[in-house]
Design a protein around this motif. Structure first.
Motif, PDB file in Angstrom:
ATOM      1  N   VAL A 115      72.164  28.218   1.391  1.00 14.84           N
ATOM      2  CA  VAL A 115      71.214  29.309   1.219  1.00 14.84           C
ATOM      3  C   VAL A 115      70.795  29.430  -0.243  1.00 14.84           C
ATOM      4  O   VAL A 115      69.631  29.707  -0.541  1.00 14.84           O
ATOM      5  CB  VAL A 115      71.805  30.633   1.746  1.00 14.84           C
ATOM      6  N   GLU A 116      71.716  29.191  -1.158  1.00 11.97           N
ATOM      7  CA  GLU A 116      71.408  29.348  -2.584  1.00 11.97           C
ATOM      8  C   GLU A 116      70.507  28.246  -3.125  1.00 11.97           C
ATOM      9  O   GLU A 116      69.859  28.438  -4.147  1.00 11.97           O
ATOM     10  CB  GLU A 116      72.698  29.403  -3.398  1.00 11.97           C
ATOM     11  N   LYS A 117      70.444  27.101  -2.486  1.00 14.01           N
ATOM     12  CA  LYS A 117      69.589  26.019  -2.999  1.00 14.01           C
ATOM     13  C   LYS A 117      68.257  25.948  -2.251  1.00 14.01           C
ATOM     14  O   LYS A 117      67.849  24.919  -1.755  1.00 14.01           O
ATOM     15  CB  LYS A 117      70.308  24.674  -2.972  1.00 14.01           C
ATOM     16  N   VAL A 118      67.582  27.089  -2.174  1.00 18.53           N
ATOM     17  CA  VAL A 118      66.271  27.151  -1.519  1.00 18.53           C
ATOM     18  C   VAL A 118      65.240  26.421  -2.358  1.00 18.53           C
ATOM     19  O   VAL A 118      65.365  26.404  -3.572  1.00 18.53           O
ATOM     20  CB  VAL A 118      65.818  28.606  -1.259  1.00 18.53           C
ATOM     21  N   PRO A 119      64.236  25.805  -1.838  1.00 20.85           N
ATOM     22  CA  PRO A 119      63.967  25.565  -0.416  1.00 20.85           C
ATOM     23  C   PRO A 119      64.904  24.501   0.140  1.00 20.85           C
ATOM     24  O   PRO A 119      65.118  23.476  -0.496  1.00 20.85           O
ATOM     25  CB  PRO A 119      62.522  25.104  -0.390  1.00 20.85           C
TER      26      PRO A 119
ATOM     27  N   LYS B 186      81.588  28.846   2.571  1.00 18.45           N
ATOM     28  CA  LYS B 186      81.217  28.224   1.299  1.00 18.45           C
ATOM     29  C   LYS B 186      79.995  27.312   1.466  1.00 18.45           C
ATOM     30  O   LYS B 186      79.066  27.352   0.662  1.00 18.45           O
ATOM     31  CB  LYS B 186      82.397  27.419   0.757  1.00 18.45           C
ATOM     32  N   GLU B 187      79.993  26.494   2.515  1.00 18.52           N
ATOM     33  CA  GLU B 187      78.882  25.566   2.745  1.00 18.52           C
ATOM     34  C   GLU B 187      77.593  26.314   3.054  1.00 18.52           C
ATOM     35  O   GLU B 187      76.515  25.945   2.589  1.00 18.52           O
ATOM     36  CB  GLU B 187      79.216  24.589   3.872  1.00 18.52           C
ATOM     37  N   ALA B 188      77.690  27.371   3.854  1.00 19.60           N
ATOM     38  CA  ALA B 188      76.501  28.159   4.191  1.00 19.60           C
ATOM     39  C   ALA B 188      75.947  28.844   2.945  1.00 19.60           C
ATOM     40  O   ALA B 188      74.734  28.897   2.743  1.00 19.60           O
ATOM     41  CB  ALA B 188      76.835  29.185   5.260  1.00 19.60           C
ATOM     42  N   LYS B 189      76.824  29.362   2.106  1.00 18.99           N
ATOM     43  CA  LYS B 189      76.400  30.027   0.869  1.00 18.99           C
ATOM     44  C   LYS B 189      75.682  29.033  -0.049  1.00 18.99           C
ATOM     45  O   LYS B 189      74.622  29.334  -0.602  1.00 18.99           O
ATOM     46  CB  LYS B 189      77.609  30.624   0.157  1.00 18.99           C
TER      47      LYS B 189
ATOM     48  N   ILE C 192      64.020  23.632  10.587  1.00 14.69           N
ATOM     49  CA  ILE C 192      63.874  24.973  10.025  1.00 14.69           C
ATOM     50  C   ILE C 192      64.132  24.887   8.533  1.00 14.69           C
ATOM     51  O   ILE C 192      65.200  24.456   8.111  1.00 14.69           O
ATOM     52  CB  ILE C 192      64.860  25.955  10.678  1.00 14.69           C
ATOM     53  N   ARG C 193      63.130  25.305   7.749  1.00 23.49           N
ATOM     54  CA  ARG C 193      63.243  25.265   6.291  1.00 23.49           C
ATOM     55  C   ARG C 193      63.199  26.692   5.751  1.00 23.49           C
ATOM     56  O   ARG C 193      62.257  27.433   6.007  1.00 23.49           O
ATOM     57  CB  ARG C 193      62.117  24.450   5.682  1.00 23.49           C
ATOM     58  N   LEU C 194      64.207  27.032   4.963  1.00 24.93           N
ATOM     59  CA  LEU C 194      64.267  28.320   4.286  1.00 24.93           C
ATOM     60  C   LEU C 194      63.544  28.176   2.958  1.00 24.93           C
ATOM     61  O   LEU C 194      63.930  27.370   2.122  1.00 24.93           O
ATOM     62  CB  LEU C 194      65.726  28.741   4.062  1.00 24.93           C
ATOM     63  N   GLU C 195      62.460  28.930   2.779  1.00 25.92           N
ATOM     64  CA  GLU C 195      61.646  28.841   1.570  1.00 25.92           C
ATOM     65  C   GLU C 195      62.120  29.809   0.487  1.00 25.92           C
ATOM     66  O   GLU C 195      62.291  29.421  -0.655  1.00 25.92           O
ATOM     67  CB  GLU C 195      60.179  29.111   1.897  1.00 25.92           C
ATOM     68  N   LYS C 196      62.298  31.078   0.854  1.00 28.01           N
ATOM     69  CA  LYS C 196      62.771  32.073  -0.103  1.00 28.01           C
ATOM     70  C   LYS C 196      63.303  33.270   0.662  1.00 28.01           C
ATOM     71  O   LYS C 196      63.080  33.414   1.861  1.00 28.01           O
ATOM     72  CB  LYS C 196      61.670  32.498  -1.065  1.00 28.01           C
ATOM     73  N   TYR C 197      64.024  34.125  -0.059  1.00 28.19           N
ATOM     74  CA  TYR C 197      64.586  35.316   0.550  1.00 28.19           C
ATOM     75  C   TYR C 197      64.782  36.372  -0.522  1.00 28.19           C
ATOM     76  O   TYR C 197      64.798  36.081  -1.716  1.00 28.19           O
ATOM     77  CB  TYR C 197      65.918  35.008   1.248  1.00 28.19           C
TER      78      TYR C 197
END
Length: 103
Positions: free
Chosen positions: A70-74, A64-67, A38-43
């Motif tokens: 998410v911030e280093k998309v993709p 902290k790790e999840a944040k 699963i790749r997060l492209e943008k939000y």
């Protein structure tokens, strides 16, 4: 005795050349993909907190790790999932407003 002039001794079936290789290759089916990423492209920035909470729910990451993830998309959120597991997660993230790709 002069037997070496006939070439090395062969055992087993003898192929007649490239035609046998092409015929054997066309019969085999390509393997189906069983593990997905699963790749997060943008939000949207307005739903960032909801996406971080959702990422924490299906990974074993802390806040902290999840944040940071998410911030280093993709970025790849999770690897090696079955198609059913990955589809459920992708649907949840798309409902929140994220652009997600199933690889």
């Amino acid at each position: 005795m002069g037997l070496n002039r006939y070439g090395p001794a062969l055992s087993g079936p003898i192929s007649s050349g490239p035609a046998d290789v092409a015929a054997a290759g066309s019969d085999s089916k390509p393997a189906e993909k069983t593990a997905f990423d699963i790749r997060l492209e943008k939000y949207d920035a307005a739903v960032k907190i909801k996406i971080i909470k959702e990422v924490r729910s299906f990974t074993d990451l802390g806040l902290k790790e999840a944040k940071e993830l998410v911030e280093k998309v993709p970025a790849v959120l999770k690897k090696g999932l079955t198609k059913e597991e990955a589809a459920a997660i992708v649907e949840k993230l798309k409902e929140l407003g994220a652009s997600v790709v199933l690889e």
